[in-house]
Design a protein around this motif. Structure first.
Motif, PDB file in Angstrom:
ATOM      1  N   ARG A 727       0.723  -1.233   0.087  1.00 14.39           N
ATOM      2  CA  ARG A 727      -0.015   0.131   0.133  1.00 14.39           C
ATOM      3  C   ARG A 727       0.931   1.242   0.277  1.00 14.39           C
ATOM      4  O   ARG A 727       0.502   2.232  -0.874  1.00 14.39           O
ATOM      5  N   LYS A 730       2.854   2.114  -3.254  1.00 15.52           N
ATOM      6  CA  LYS A 730       2.026   2.758  -4.407  1.00 15.52           C
ATOM      7  C   LYS A 730       1.346   3.897  -4.025  1.00 15.52           C
ATOM      8  O   LYS A 730       0.287   4.458  -4.804  1.00 15.52           O
ATOM      9  N   GLU A 733       0.822   7.449  -6.153  1.00 18.70           N
ATOM     10  CA  GLU A 733      -0.160   7.075  -7.345  1.00 18.70           C
ATOM     11  C   GLU A 733      -1.639   6.704  -7.055  1.00 18.70           C
ATOM     12  O   GLU A 733      -2.437   7.139  -7.809  1.00 18.70           O
ATOM     13  N   THR A 734      -1.950   6.306  -5.859  1.00 17.66           N
ATOM     14  CA  THR A 734      -3.188   5.979  -5.466  1.00 17.66           C
ATOM     15  C   THR A 734      -3.789   6.622  -4.333  1.00 17.66           C
ATOM     16  O   THR A 734      -4.550   6.219  -3.776  1.00 17.66           O
ATOM     17  N   ARG A 737      -7.817   7.089  -4.271  1.00 18.01           N
ATOM     18  CA  ARG A 737      -8.409   6.052  -3.967  1.00 18.01           C
ATOM     19  C   ARG A 737      -8.111   5.465  -2.555  1.00 18.01           C
ATOM     20  O   ARG A 737      -8.820   5.006  -1.811  1.00 18.01           O
ATOM     21  N   ASP A 738      -7.005   5.746  -2.080  1.00 20.74           N
ATOM     22  CA  ASP A 738      -6.342   5.392  -0.570  1.00 20.74           C
ATOM     23  C   ASP A 738      -7.330   6.034   0.546  1.00 20.74           C
ATOM     24  O   ASP A 738      -7.753   5.479   1.221  1.00 20.74           O
ATOM     25  N   ARG A 741     -10.792   4.543   0.430  1.00 21.26           N
ATOM     26  CA  ARG A 741     -10.775   3.426   1.129  1.00 21.26           C
ATOM     27  C   ARG A 741     -10.817   3.274   2.777  1.00 21.26           C
ATOM     28  O   ARG A 741     -11.498   2.593   3.400  1.00 21.26           O
TER      29      ARG A 741
END
Length: 806
Positions: A727, A730, A733-734, A737-738, A741
C-alpha cells in the motif's frame, strides 16, 4: 605403497585406505572403474532407453556404489553366457564391451599387485559408509557444500561446481557431497557423486583441517569452559560455531574461567560441603552490606580468585577434573577451601555494631522480622517490617517512625534539611545541629517530627510547625515499609502507610486468624513433584464453605501452587505456570533461536517492538511451547500427563522454535520494510494515510505478539505487513483511492473498538478483528492475497451479530 600402484595418486590412496578400512574388495572394483572411461554408453538417439537400463545399477545416495552393482551384474552374466552372447548383451544394454574388458584387466592387475604388497581383501562385504570413507582419503579436495541460495556447490579453495545431470543425486541436491572427478566443460561438473557426512572429512583429513576458536564462555550445565570452534578444509567450512572444551585449547585461560565462574561466582552444580559453606558465608556478608547500607565490606572478586588460585592445581579446568582432585585432597586438608567471615570482610573495615541494624523489631511481646534492601530509587529500598495479619491491629504506627537505630541520624538530618531556608539557616551548620539533636532527643519522646520541632522551637525565636517539614524530600529508605503476611508467611499486602493497612485489613485479619491455609499451596517449584493437582478444593470460611481453584503460578524464577478465586483465573494461571514448568526442563533453547539471527535479522530486531534480544527470545519460546501444548491436548492436571507432555515438548520443541523464530524474523524484516517504505512519505498529503497505517501497526505489532497471536497466525501477520508495504509503495499514485478506502474501513474499526471497550472479549469479537485485517488487504493490496471471503457487508453483519449476542 602409493609408488607401487600404477594409478593416479588419488586412486592409489583409496586402495591403501580400502585395506585399512577392511573394504579392499569394493574399493578395488570402484577404483578400477574410475581409472577407465565409463563403460555405460548413452547414444543420443536412444538416450532414454539407455538411462532406463543403466538405472538398474543406481544406488539412491551414491554413484560409487552403482559401480559395485554394475560389476556384480557383469560377472554374473559373463559366467552364464558365451562370449558372443555376452558381447550381444553389452551391445543391447548400452555397455561398451572393450571398456568392460579394460575394467576387468585393471582390476586383475590391482588385485595381483595388492596381493604382492600384502594387502588382503576381506571376505565379508563392507557397508557403504566404510567404503565412502576409504574413497574420501583420495577425494578430500573434491568435497562440496551446497549454496543455500542456489544449486551450486562450494568446494575446496573457492571452487564452485554443480552435480552432473547423469548422477543419481542431480535432483536431490544433498547438503554435502563428494565427487570422484571434477570435469570442466562449459562449467565445472561433479561426476561420480555421493552424499557426504562432513564429520568423515574431519576424521579422514584430520591432518589437513584448520581449527579456529573464539568466544570462550562458562557452561554451568556442563561444568566446563566452552569455546566456539570453526573447522575448515582447504578453505571450505565443515563446521561453524561448534562447541568444544576450552581446556584442550588454552588450559591457563580455561582454568581462570573455571575458578571465577565455579568457585568465585558459584555457577556450578556441586555437592561439596565447602561450596555450600562459602555461599552461606558470602550471603551473610552481602546481607550485612544490605543492612548497613554499604558496598565496601566484602573483599573483591580478584581477592577471592587469588584465594582459590593459590590452592588448586594448574590443570583443573572443569568440574569433573576438580571433583577427581578434591576426592583425593579432601581427606588430607578438609578445610583447605573454606572461607571464613574474617577472610571475606576487608581487613580495614572497623567492627560493625549489629545493634544498629537488628534482624527483628521488638514490640512488646512481639518479634517482628525485618527485611533490608539497599537499592536507591526502589520503592522497597530500606527497612520492611514483616507483620502477621493476626497482630496488625496491635501495632502503633508512631512507634515505627523512628526506624532502626542505624538510620536515625540520617533521618534527623534529612528532616532538618527539608525545612524552608528561612528556618534552616538558623540551625547552621546542619551537622552540628544534628549531633546536638541526637544527644538530646529520644524515640520515646514521640514522632521524629514532634520531637525535633519541639527542640528547634526552644532553641530559636521562631516556632517550627509540623507542616514546615517537607516529607517529599525525605529519602524512601528512611521511612519503613510494612509487609502484611498470612499465617504461612505469604505476602498479602505492602505499603509504607501502616494505618491504611490496619484499616483495610481489620476484617481480613479476623478472617485469616480463623482460616488455615490449604496444604496444596507451595512455592519454589521447578519440576512436577507434587503428584496430581485437583481441579477444585473446598475451603472452610467463617461459617461457610467456598470453592477454590488450585493452579500453577509463574513466579519468574520458579513456579508455585496457589488457590484461585475463579475457574477462569485458574485456567489462565495454569497455562502460564505449566509453560514455565516445561521451560525449566529445556536445554538452552535460546541457543537455537540465536542461530537464526542473521545480520539482516538482527538489524530488523532493532526496529521491532522488542526492547532487546532476550525479550524476543522469551516471546518465541512461549509461543513455541504454547503450540506444542495445544498439540498435546492442552492443560494437564496429573503428573503422568505432564510427563507425556514433556516428552512431546522434547521431541517437537526444536522444530517449533525454528518455525516460530523463522516466521517472526520474516515478520520483523517485513516490518522494517514497512518503515523504509513510509520514510519518504513526509508530505502533508500523505499524513492521513500514514496515521492510518500507524493505527493498524499498533494493533498488529507489539512486544509479546507471538505468544498472544499463536504460531498459526504468524503467516497471516506477515501477509498483513506485506499488504501495508504494498500500500505504501504505491501510495503516491493511488492517494485519492486510498483516502476513499480509509473512509470505508475506519468506521467499521471504530465500531469494533467500541465493542471491545464495552463487551467481554469473545472468540467472535476477536474474529471480527481479523476479518477487518483481511478487509484491509482486499481494499489496499488485493494482490497480496486475501484469505477466505470478506467484504464490508460481511464485517458489518458480524459486528451486528456480536453486538446483539453480547
Amino acid at each position: 605403497q602409493l609408488a607401487q600402484l600404477p594409478l593416479d595418486p588419488r586412486l592409489a590412496r583409496m586402495v591403501v585406505a580400502g585395506a585399512e578400512h577392511d573394504c579392499l574388495r569394493e574399493v578395488l572394483i570402484i577404483v578400477s572403474g574410475l581409472s577407465i572411461q565409463d563403460p555405460r554408453e548413452r547414444p543420443t538417439e536412444q538416450r532414454a532407453r539407455a538411462d532406463e537400463l543403466h538405472g538398474r545399477f543406481a544406488e539412491p545416495d551414491s554413484d560409487f556404489l552403482g559401480w559395485l552393482k554394475l560389476w556384480d551384474y557383469i560377472r554374473k552374466q559373463r559366467k552364464q553366457l558365451s562370449s558372443s552372447q555376452f558381447r550381444r548383451l553389452c551391445r543391447d544394454e548400452f555397455l561398451n564391451h572393450r571398456r568392460i574388458r579394460e575394467w576387468q584387466d585393471v582390476h586383475t592387475q590391482l588385485r595381483q599387485i595388492t596381493g604382492e604388497m600384502g594387502l588382503v581383501a576381506e571376505r565379508d562385504p563392507a557397508d557403504g559408509d566404510t567404503i565412502h570413507k576409504a574413497l574420501l582419503t583420495g577425494l578430500l579436495s573434491h568435497i562440496g557444500h551446497k549454496d543455500p541460495n542456489g544449486y551450486e556447490y562450494l568446494g575446496a579453495r573457492g571452487a564452485r561446481f554443480a552435480i552432473n545431470p547423469g548422477s543419481v543425486l542431480f535432483k536431490r541436491g544433498p547438503e554435502w557431497i563428494m565427487a570422484g572427478e571434477l570435469v570442466e566443460t562449459t562449467r565445472l561438473w561433479a561426476q561420480d557423486v555421493t552424499r557426504l557426512d562432513p564429520a568423515w572429512a574431519e576424521e579422514v583429513g584430520g591432518h589437513l583441517v584448520k581449527r579456529m576458536h573464539s568466544d570462550p564462555w562458562w557452561d554451568a550445565e556442563l561444568g566446563a569452559p566452552i569455546a566456539n570452534e570453526t573447522v575448515t578444509l582447504f578453505g571450505l567450512r565443515l563446521f561453524a560455531d561448534r562447541t568444544v572444551q576450552y581446556g584442550r585449547i588454552d588450559q591457563t585461560a580455561a582454568r581462570e574461567l573455571f575458578v571465577r565462574h565455579a568457585l568465585v561466582w558459584g555457577e556450578w552444580e556441586t555437592h561439596h560441603a565447602f561450596a555450600a559453606l562459602n555461599q552461606r558465608r558470602m550471603a551473610e556478608v552481602e546481607e550485612m552490606q544490605t543492612r548497613h547500607r554499604r558496598t565496601d565490606l566484602m573483599i573483591g572478586e580478584d581477592d577471592l580468585f587469588d584465594f582459590f588460585d593459590a590452592r588448586i592445581p594448574d590443570d583443573i579446568t572443569t568440574v569433573r577434573h576438580f571433583d577427581v582432585w578434591w576426592k583425593r585432597q579432601r581427606p588430607k586438608t578438609p578445610h583447605l577451601l573454606d572461607l571464613d567471615l574474617d577472610a571475606l570482610i576487608r581487613p580495614e573495615i572497623e567492627t560493625l555494631d549489629e545493634h544498629q541494624f537488628p534482624p527483628v523489631w521488638i514490640y512488646g511481646d512481639l518479634r517482628l522480622p525485618l527485611a533490608y534492601e539497599f537499592d536507591y530509587g526502589s520503592q522497597t529500598d530500606g527497612v520492611t517490617v514483616i507483620v502477621d495479619v493476626s497482630v496488625l491491629d496491635r501495632l502503633d504506627p508512631a512507634v515505627f517512625e523512628w526506624n532502626v537505630p542505624g538510620l536515625r541520624h540520617e533521618l534527623v538530618s534529612s528532616l532538618l534539611r527539608s525545612l524552608p531556608k528561612r528556618l534552616r539557616k538558623q540551625y547552621s551548620p546542619i551537622p552540628d545541629t544534628v549531633d546536638r539533636l541526637m544527644a538530646e532527643i529520644d524515640p520515646g519522646d514521640g514522632s521524629p517530627i514532634d520531637a525535633i520541632r519541639r527542640r528547634l522551637s526552644a532553641w530559636a525565636d521562631a516556632p517550627v510547625l509540623p507542616e514546615d517539614f517537607d516529607l517529599s524530600r525525605v529519602p524512601t529508605h528512611l521511612r519503613p515499609r510494612f509487609r502484611v503476611v498470612d499465617g504461612d508467611g505469604a505476602p498479602i499486602a505492602e505499603s509504607p502507610d501502616l494505618e491504611s493497612l490496619r484499616t483495610a485489613f481489620r476484617a481480613e485479619a479476623r478472617t485469616t486468624v480463623s482460616t488455615s491455609q490449604h496444604d496444596l499451596e507451595r512455592s519454589g517449584l521447578t519440576a512436577w513433584t507434587f503428584g496430581d493437582l485437583p481441579r477444585v478444593v473446598a475451603i472452610e470460611g467463617p461459617g461457610h464453605t467456598i470453592d477454590a481453584f488450585p493452579a500453577l503460578v509463574d513466579e519468574g524464577d520458579s513456579v508455585a501452587i496457589r488457590l484461585m478465586p475463579t475457574a477462569d483465573e485458574q485456567a489462565e494461571s495454569m497455562w502460564e505456570g505449566t509453560r514455565k514448568l516445561l521451560a525449566f526442563h529445556l536445554n538452552a533453547p535460546a541457543r537455537l533461536l540465536r542461530s537464526l539471527l542473521t545480520p539482516d535479522a538482527k538489524l530488523a530486531l532493532v526496529t521491532s517492538p522488542y526492547e532487546d534480544q532476550a525479550e524476543w527470545l522469551n516471546d518465541c519460546l512461549a509461543c513455541a511451547l504454547d503450540a506444542v501444548m495445544i498439540d498435546s491436548g492442552g492443560l494437564v492436571w496429573t503428573e503422568a500427563g505432564f510427563d507425556r507432555m514433556l516428552d512431546r515438548i522434547r521431541d517437537d520443541i526444536a522444530d517449533r522454535l525454528t518455525e516460530v523464530g523463522t516466521k517472526s524474523i520474516a515478520v520483523m524484516e517485513t516490518l522494517r520494510d514497512v518503515y523504509i517504505a513510509a520514510d519518504p512519505l513526509t508530505a502533508e498529503a500523505f499524513a492521513p494515510s500514514i496515521e492510518d497505517v500507524g493505527g493498524q501497526l499498533s494493533r498488529l505489532v507489539y512486544a509479546g505478539m507471538l505468544t498472544h497471536m499463536g504460531v498459526g497466525r504468524l503467516d497471516h501477520l506477515h501477509r498483513y505487513l506485506q499488504a501495508i508495504e504494498a500500500r505504501l509503495s504505491k501510495l503516491a499514485e493511488t492517494l485519492p483511492r486510498d483516502r476513499e478506502r480509509m473512509a470505508r474501513i475506519q468506521p467499521l474499526e471504530a465500531e469494533h473498538d467500541k465493542l471491545l471497550d464495552t463487551l467481554p472479549r469473545s472468540p467472535e469479537l476477536i474474529d471480527v478483528g481479523w476479518q477487518l485485517q483481511e478487509l484491509r488487504v482486499s481494499l489496499f493490496a488485493q494482490g497480496v492475497g486475501v484469505k477466505g471471503t470478506v467484504s464490508e457487508k460481511r464485517v458489518r453483519e458480524a459486528l451486528r451479530s456480536v453486538a446483539m449476542t453480547g
